[in-house]
Design a protein around this motif. Structure first.
Motif, PDB file in Angstrom:
ATOM      1  N   CYS A 153      -0.824  -2.329  -8.101  1.00 40.56           N
ATOM      2  CA  CYS A 153      -1.030  -0.881  -7.921  1.00 40.56           C
ATOM      3  C   CYS A 153      -2.509  -0.507  -8.021  1.00 40.56           C
ATOM      4  CB  CYS A 153      -0.217  -0.098  -8.949  1.00 40.56           C
ATOM      5  SG  CYS A 153       1.576  -0.209  -8.706  1.00 40.56           S
ATOM      6  N   GLY A 154      -3.238  -1.189  -8.904  1.00 41.26           N
ATOM      7  CA  GLY A 154      -4.675  -0.937  -9.040  1.00 41.26           C
ATOM      8  C   GLY A 154      -5.419  -1.306  -7.773  1.00 41.26           C
ATOM      9  N   TYR A 209      -8.005  -1.884  -1.872  1.00 45.87           N
ATOM     10  CA  TYR A 209      -7.917  -3.334  -1.666  1.00 45.87           C
ATOM     11  C   TYR A 209      -6.496  -3.686  -1.211  1.00 45.87           C
ATOM     12  CZ  TYR A 209     -12.318  -3.452  -4.263  1.00 45.87           C
ATOM     13  OH  TYR A 209     -13.610  -3.250  -4.680  1.00 45.87           O
ATOM     14  N   ALA A 210      -6.148  -3.165  -0.029  1.00 46.12           N
ATOM     15  CA  ALA A 210      -4.767  -3.267   0.451  1.00 46.12           C
ATOM     16  C   ALA A 210      -4.359  -4.714   0.728  1.00 46.12           C
ATOM     17  CB  ALA A 210      -4.598  -2.424   1.703  1.00 46.12           C
ATOM     18  N   ILE A 234      -1.340  -6.888  -1.134  1.00 43.67           N
ATOM     19  CA  ILE A 234      -0.213  -7.517  -0.419  1.00 43.67           C
ATOM     20  C   ILE A 234      -0.216  -9.028  -0.645  1.00 43.67           C
ATOM     21  CG2 ILE A 234       0.693  -8.001   1.892  1.00 43.67           C
ATOM     22  CD1 ILE A 234      -0.368  -5.132   2.627  1.00 43.67           C
ATOM     23  N   SER A 235      -1.409  -9.615  -0.676  1.00 43.90           N
ATOM     24  CA  SER A 235      -1.519 -11.055  -0.949  1.00 43.90           C
ATOM     25  C   SER A 235      -1.004 -11.385  -2.350  1.00 43.90           C
ATOM     26  CB  SER A 235      -2.984 -11.487  -0.810  1.00 43.90           C
ATOM     27  OG  SER A 235      -3.142 -12.834  -1.191  1.00 43.90           O
ATOM     28  N   LEU A 236      -1.320 -10.512  -3.328  1.00 43.94           N
ATOM     29  CA  LEU A 236      -0.858 -10.737  -4.703  1.00 43.94           C
ATOM     30  C   LEU A 236       0.664 -10.594  -4.789  1.00 43.94           C
ATOM     31  CD1 LEU A 236      -1.932 -11.380  -7.520  1.00 43.94           C
ATOM     32  CD2 LEU A 236      -2.079  -8.935  -7.962  1.00 43.94           C
ATOM     33  N   ALA A 274      -3.770   0.283   4.654  1.00 42.42           N
ATOM     34  CA  ALA A 274      -4.154  -0.709   5.659  1.00 42.42           C
ATOM     35  C   ALA A 274      -3.558  -0.410   7.028  1.00 42.42           C
ATOM     36  CB  ALA A 274      -3.719  -2.101   5.194  1.00 42.42           C
ATOM     37  N   GLY A 275      -2.673   0.581   7.112  1.00 41.68           N
ATOM     38  CA  GLY A 275      -2.043   0.917   8.384  1.00 41.68           C
ATOM     39  C   GLY A 275      -1.059  -0.134   8.866  1.00 41.68           C
ATOM     40  N   LEU A 276      -0.446  -0.851   7.943  1.00 43.68           N
ATOM     41  CA  LEU A 276       0.488  -1.926   8.305  1.00 43.68           C
ATOM     42  C   LEU A 276       1.901  -1.362   8.444  1.00 43.68           C
ATOM     43  CD1 LEU A 276      -0.884  -4.623   5.824  1.00 43.68           C
ATOM     44  CD2 LEU A 276      -1.346  -4.436   8.277  1.00 43.68           C
TER      45      LEU A 276
END
Length: 470
Positions: free
Chosen positions: A297-298, A304-305, A309-311, A337-339
């Motif tokens: 969430c941080g 840091y989108a 998502i990677s985390l 990130a517009g994903l």
């Protein structure tokens, strides 16, 4: 009946049935050593056969095991068949009721205790106050406070701590602080309760000031105190203070477990110190889902989108089960990130893969994501399909998207929905008026301005309480 564990069964078989209660302590000891309800049933039967059940000490051990291990109904039966239950038995049932899904029963039990002439003690009041807190009944807390004074327990630190906690949970911080200030010699628990109370009620500045006073008074804080202070730093944006607390912990060699580690990660992440948050996160030997959520969430909140998502992917690889808060962070990251496709997939996976029912916060993220991508009709359909009534925040997100994409048709419908919820929200008139102006619909602009003027004139005029006369 199921057999007792071998060593307990041998002890029980060696106890000869007798009408005397001289051997009841041995059966009571067995009751304390039981690990299952079936074992308790056998000991209960033995006590009945030997007439030892009439010894209140023995009966209280049975009742305690049942009440505190989830067999509350059986505990009540034991209680109801006990002649003149002692105060320990009353307190045990009050405690069990307070911890149950029906805390009102704790208050009813306490009332009955008074009617029966059984005097409450210092172990009674904290559980009664817990029930008041769970029921959100401030008037009950005040009444119990009166009883504390009446029975002379207003100097007992254990009882005072329960009262302070009760007042803070119910949001009466002034009442809690008044009690706190009246305590001449405060225990660590009382300091911690007051600091936690401020932090949990989002009074961060008061929590930090009290922590400063605590340290000045040479009171060594414990893990709960430090976690609450770090939470207050996260709420108030006091990064400098949070860093000082971290240094304080390191200088005193405070062991950083899951709770304190998570509090540090959350404090740094909420304050935008992502590198420091990551350092704390990476250095933790043990993490729970709250730790992962704080970091995800941080990252999402500070742009840091992709990292968020990677985390989340790393979380899945490690077999950690996400919860509803995790998906708020992931969906928020998708918005930044517009994903769109990935966000839709994540939203669907909540119920299909993880059996998590989306809450209004998740729908808000999805509407925001669709709105940013220009999928306004789909966003509107999502809102209307929700099982909850949409709030102003969700409709407002869609209105903002309508403004950005110039969709007046949907914007008009959204404005009607917002005004139905908040009739005096003149901001939506301004947004819609500006949208009309951008496409040259001046007739509609003029119509809206008349509506706004009429609404403004209908407002109740303010009245001064200060007289103009000398």
């Amino acid at each position: 009946m199921f057999p007792l564990k071998t060593h307990l069964f041998k002890k029980l078989s060696q106890s000869t049935p007798s009408t005397s209660t001289s051997h009841s302590p041995s059966l009571s000891l067995l009751a304390d050593q039981c690990t299952s309800f079936n074992q308790i049933l056998q000991i209960h039967a033995q006590m009945i056969v030997s007439a030892r059940i009439f010894d209140n000490f023995a009966a209280s051990r049975l009742l305690s095991f049942c009440a505190l291990s989830g067999n509350l109904n059986y505990a009540i039966k034991i209680f109801n068949n006990t002649h003149q239950p002692n105060s320990y038995m009353w307190n045990t049932l009050i405690r069990a009721h307070a911890n149950s899904t029906s805390p009102i029963d704790a208050l009813n039990r306490y009332k009955k205790m008074q009617r029966m002439g059984v005097l409450p003690g210092k172990h009674t009041f904290p559980f009664v106050l817990k029930a008041c807190s769970k029921l959100r009944r401030a008037e009950c807390c005040v009444q119990v406070h009166t009883h504390v004074l009446k029975h002379g327990f207003d100097f007992d630190l254990h009882v005072l701590n329960g009262l302070i906690r009760g007042y803070t949970v119910l949001g009466d911080l002034a009442g809690a602080r008044k009690l706190f200030d009246e305590v001449s010699v405060r225990s660590l628990s009382i300091w911690t309760t007051m600091v936690c109370g401020y932090a949990q009620n989002r009074c961060a500045n008061e929590a930090l000031a009290l922590f400063d006073q605590m340290v000045e008074d040479k009171v060594e804080p414990n893990g709960a105190t430090l976690a609450s202070v770090l939470s207050a730093c996260a709420q108030s944006g006091c990064l400098d203070f949070g860093e000082k607390v971290h240094v304080y912990m390191e200088e005193r060699g405070v062991e950083v477990g899951v709770i304190l580690g998570t509090a540090l990660v959350n404090m740094y992440a909420k304050n935008g110190a992502i590198l420091l948050a990551w350092k704390c996160f990476d250095g933790m030997l043990e993490k729970n889902i709250a730790t992962w959520n704080a970091m995800i969430c941080g990252l999402a909140a500070h742009g840091y989108a992709k990292e968020a998502i990677s985390l989340f992917g790393e979380l899945e690889e490690k077999g950690v089960v996400p919860n509803d808060i995790t998906f708020v962070g992931v969906l928020s990251a998708c918005c930044h990130a517009g994903l769109l496709d990935f966000g839709r997939e994540m939203f669907e996976s909540m119920s299909i893969v993880y059996a998590i029912e989306p809450r209004i916060e998740h729908y808000g993220c999805l509407v925001n994501l669709l709105g940013r991508a220009g999928k306004l009709m789909e966003a509107e359909e999502v809102i209307r399909r929700m099982r909850w009534n949409a709030d102003v925040m969700i409709w407002g997100a869609l209105l903002s998207a309508c403004k950005n994409h110039g969709n007046i048709e949907i914007a008009e419908r959204v404005v009607k929905e917002i005004l139905a919820l908040d009739p005096h929200n003149h901001g939506v008139y301004v947004v819609l008026s500006n949208m009309y102006a951008e496409v040259g619909q001046w007739t509609d602009v003029s119509r809206l301005r008349k509506v706004m003027k009429k609404e403004s004139s209908m407002k109740t005029p303010g009245l001064s309480l200060i007289s103009g006369d000398d």
